[in-house]
Scaffold this motif. Structure first.
Motif, mmCIF file in Angstrom:
data_model
loop_
_atom_site.group_PDB
_atom_site.id
_atom_site.type_symbol
_atom_site.label_atom_id
_atom_site.label_comp_id
_atom_site.label_asym_id
_atom_site.label_seq_id
_atom_site.Cartn_x
_atom_site.Cartn_y
_atom_site.Cartn_z
ATOM 1 N N ASP A 215 11.599 -0.532 2.030
ATOM 2 C CA ASP A 215 11.758 -1.646 1.099
ATOM 3 C C ASP A 215 10.551 -2.577 1.208
ATOM 4 O O ASP A 215 9.608 -2.333 1.967
ATOM 5 N N PHE A 216 10.588 -3.665 0.440
ATOM 6 C CA PHE A 216 9.458 -4.593 0.390
ATOM 7 C C PHE A 216 9.138 -5.161 1.764
ATOM 8 O O PHE A 216 7.969 -5.231 2.168
ATOM 9 N N ARG B 7 -1.101 1.355 0.493
ATOM 10 C CA ARG B 7 0.140 0.614 0.210
ATOM 11 C C ARG B 7 1.101 1.441 -0.638
ATOM 12 O O ARG B 7 2.318 1.380 -0.448
ATOM 13 N N LYS B 8 0.559 2.215 -1.548
ATOM 14 C CA LYS B 8 1.406 3.007 -2.442
ATOM 15 C C LYS B 8 2.063 4.187 -1.727
ATOM 16 O O LYS B 8 3.012 4.778 -2.249
ATOM 17 N N THR C 252 4.478 -3.196 7.720
ATOM 18 C CA THR C 252 3.538 -2.109 8.003
ATOM 19 C C THR C 252 2.103 -2.516 7.697
ATOM 20 O O THR C 252 1.184 -2.269 8.471
ATOM 21 N N LEU C 253 1.907 -3.180 6.544
ATOM 22 C CA LEU C 253 0.569 -3.627 6.158
ATOM 23 C C LEU C 253 0.038 -4.698 7.102
ATOM 24 O O LEU C 253 -1.147 -4.714 7.441
ATOM 25 N N ILE D 238 3.307 3.912 1.428
ATOM 26 C CA ILE D 238 4.248 3.414 2.436
ATOM 27 C C ILE D 238 5.688 3.528 1.929
ATOM 28 O O ILE D 238 5.990 3.160 0.791
ATOM 29 N N LYS D 239 6.556 4.032 2.796
ATOM 30 C CA LYS D 239 7.965 4.172 2.454
ATOM 31 C C LYS D 239 8.749 2.942 2.916
ATOM 32 O O LYS D 239 8.321 2.203 3.795
ATOM 33 N N GLN E 297 9.730 -3.930 4.735
ATOM 34 C CA GLN E 297 9.161 -2.913 5.615
ATOM 35 C C GLN E 297 7.699 -2.635 5.258
ATOM 36 O O GLN E 297 6.846 -2.445 6.139
ATOM 37 N N LYS E 298 7.386 -2.641 3.957
ATOM 38 C CA LYS E 298 6.013 -2.399 3.527
ATOM 39 C C LYS E 298 5.091 -3.528 3.983
ATOM 40 O O LYS E 298 3.975 -3.287 4.447
#
Length: 216
Positions: free
Chosen positions: A194-195, A188-189, A201-202, A191-192, A197-198
């Motif tokens: 904004d919130f 998680r740390k 992705t997760l 991943i590029k 988008q993160k």
């Protein structure tokens, strides 16, 4: 979900009709940092020991005070494993000072109700063991696997069911679930974006973790 049939009087024709009322659990689950709170258990018998065992199993760093004229030998031994203070005395409202959570477990109903009333006046969360009307919260079944914790509640109606569900989840959840959580935290740390988008992705990355299993 339980469906309960109830009779409702029909004022138009004088007949009773059957309606279904669905019950639901309206409790709001939270995970408390017990080490930052002061807990009081009133009582020193089997129930008090059970509550202390439950609390220390889930939160070994909890700060607890127990007040009772007597304590079982097993309770004294258990208290030594954590940050537990035993006070041999009858309950007095002065013991509520500085407390955030109180559990009343005595075998004297009047004392338990008095504890409840004193706590309510002071806005202190209180649980009177085995007496749901006098509880602000319940202590349900808990499953802990490293950083993963699941709390189970039956709305105070069936502790045995909560126990069986706890056993079920303890068997179903893999022992290496904590490794997965730690790895995802590291990922998680990296991943590029904004919130939003993160999160997307997760969600995509962990989608395969939950798959329907074919029942044999």
């Amino acid at each position: 979900m339980k469906v309960q049939a109830v009779n409702i009087n029909d004022s138009k024709n004088g007949h009773s009709t059957i309606a279904s009322v669905k019950e639901r659990n309206n409790l709001y689950p939270i995970f408390l940092k017990a080490k930052n709170l002061n807990v009081l258990i009133v009582g020193g018998g089997f129930v008090a020991e059970e509550k202390l065992t439950f609390l220390l199993k889930s939160s070994p760093d909890a700060h607890v005070t127990m007040v009772s004229p007597m304590f079982r030998a097993d309770t004294v031994a258990l208290a030594k494993t954590g940050f537990v203070t035993l006070v041999e005395d009858v309950y007095k409202k002065d013991y509520l000072k500085g407390k955030h959570i109180v559990v009343a477990t005595t075998d004297i109903p009047n004392v338990n109700i008095k504890v409840y009333e004193h706590c309510r006046k002071r806005s202190i969360l209180v649980n009177v063991a085995d007496n749901p009307p006098y509880c602000d919260f319940y202590m349900g079944g808990i499953v802990t696997k490293g950083n993963v914790k699941i709390a189970i509640s039956t709305n105070g109606k069936s502790p045995t069911t909560a126990k069986r569900l706890r056993q079920f989840f303890e068997e179903v959840i893999p022992e290496n679930i904590d490794d997965l959580v730690k790895n995802l935290n590291v990922f998680r740390k990296t991943i590029k974006g904004d919130f939003e988008q993160k999160v997307e992705t997760l969600n995509e990355f962990t989608k395969g973790l939950i798959a329907k299993r074919e029942v044999k």
